[in-house]
Motif scaffolding. Sequence first.
Motif, mmCIF file in Angstrom:
data_model
loop_
_atom_site.group_PDB
_atom_site.id
_atom_site.type_symbol
_atom_site.label_atom_id
_atom_site.label_comp_id
_atom_site.label_asym_id
_atom_site.label_seq_id
_atom_site.Cartn_x
_atom_site.Cartn_y
_atom_site.Cartn_z
ATOM 1 N N GLU A 66 1.120 -1.193 -0.078
ATOM 2 C CA GLU A 66 -0.157 -0.027 -0.486
ATOM 3 C C GLU A 66 1.241 0.995 0.243
ATOM 4 O OE1 GLU A 66 -2.343 -0.584 3.628
ATOM 5 O OE2 GLU A 66 -3.760 -2.380 3.231
ATOM 6 N N LEU A 67 2.001 1.224 1.049
ATOM 7 C CA LEU A 67 2.877 2.501 0.590
ATOM 8 C C LEU A 67 3.745 2.391 -0.657
ATOM 9 C CD1 LEU A 67 3.079 2.425 4.828
ATOM 10 C CD2 LEU A 67 2.239 3.650 3.618
ATOM 11 N N ASN A 68 3.610 2.067 -0.854
ATOM 12 C CA ASN A 68 4.492 1.424 -2.368
ATOM 13 C C ASN A 68 6.184 1.231 -2.186
ATOM 14 O OD1 ASN A 68 5.366 0.726 -5.248
ATOM 15 N ND2 ASN A 68 5.387 3.094 -5.542
ATOM 16 N N LEU A 69 6.678 0.561 -0.856
ATOM 17 C CA LEU A 69 7.816 0.993 -0.316
ATOM 18 C C LEU A 69 8.676 0.597 -1.095
ATOM 19 C CD1 LEU A 69 7.136 0.585 3.926
ATOM 20 C CD2 LEU A 69 7.710 2.403 2.756
ATOM 21 N N LYS A 70 8.411 -0.710 -1.583
ATOM 22 C CA LYS A 70 9.052 -1.021 -2.881
ATOM 23 C C LYS A 70 10.336 -0.416 -3.531
ATOM 24 C CE LYS A 70 9.121 -3.720 -7.364
ATOM 25 N NZ LYS A 70 8.243 -3.847 -7.598
ATOM 26 N N ASP A 71 9.650 1.367 -3.377
ATOM 27 C CA ASP A 71 10.324 2.035 -4.426
ATOM 28 C C ASP A 71 10.385 3.193 -3.674
ATOM 29 O OD1 ASP A 71 9.226 0.772 -7.573
ATOM 30 O OD2 ASP A 71 7.744 1.502 -7.198
ATOM 31 N N THR A 72 10.314 2.733 -3.261
ATOM 32 C CA THR A 72 11.174 3.448 -1.359
ATOM 33 C C THR A 72 12.326 3.864 -0.709
ATOM 34 O OG1 THR A 72 8.991 4.048 0.010
ATOM 35 C CG2 THR A 72 9.242 5.315 -1.961
ATOM 36 N N LEU A 73 12.066 2.313 -0.358
ATOM 37 C CA LEU A 73 13.206 1.595 1.081
ATOM 38 C C LEU A 73 14.155 2.527 -0.130
ATOM 39 C CD1 LEU A 73 13.546 0.461 3.091
ATOM 40 C CD2 LEU A 73 12.872 -1.928 2.510
ATOM 41 N N PRO A 74 14.428 1.909 -0.815
ATOM 42 C CA PRO A 74 15.961 2.346 -1.329
ATOM 43 C C PRO A 74 16.944 3.143 -1.141
ATOM 44 C CG PRO A 74 15.339 0.777 -2.961
ATOM 45 C CD PRO A 74 14.182 1.375 -2.416
ATOM 46 N N GLU A 75 16.146 4.153 -0.794
ATOM 47 C CA GLU A 75 16.452 6.142 -0.729
ATOM 48 C C GLU A 75 16.219 6.038 0.756
ATOM 49 O OE1 GLU A 75 17.543 6.993 -2.979
ATOM 50 O OE2 GLU A 75 17.276 4.930 -4.516
#
Length: 118
Positions: A66-75
Amino acid sequence: MLNFYQHTTCSSCRKGRQWLENNTMEYQVIDMIAQPPSKKQLMEWMAASNLPISRFFNTSGNRYRELNLKDTLPEMTAEEAAELLSTDGMLIKRPLVSNGEKITLGFNEDVFEKEWLK
């Protein structure tokens, strides 16, 4: 004594608890949904574990998607990740087990034997 952070309906947590009981380990259960670890505690675990920040996240959970962390976690920095995890126990990989010095995330019998039967 071990702190065993769990979600009550999690099958991996049930397996982890069963393993601890079968090996007569002393532990206390903490409901990570009602009482997630603090940002400070998470930061300490991240630093001590030498694990990538992503290992602390329940990547198969709905909240993660839901939080789309796959895309934001690396940063994310460790501090940002710890802040987010401390606000929502559903985001944390479970079970999380700690004796105050070391930590394991998720249930893997080989890892539990290596880390907790010493």
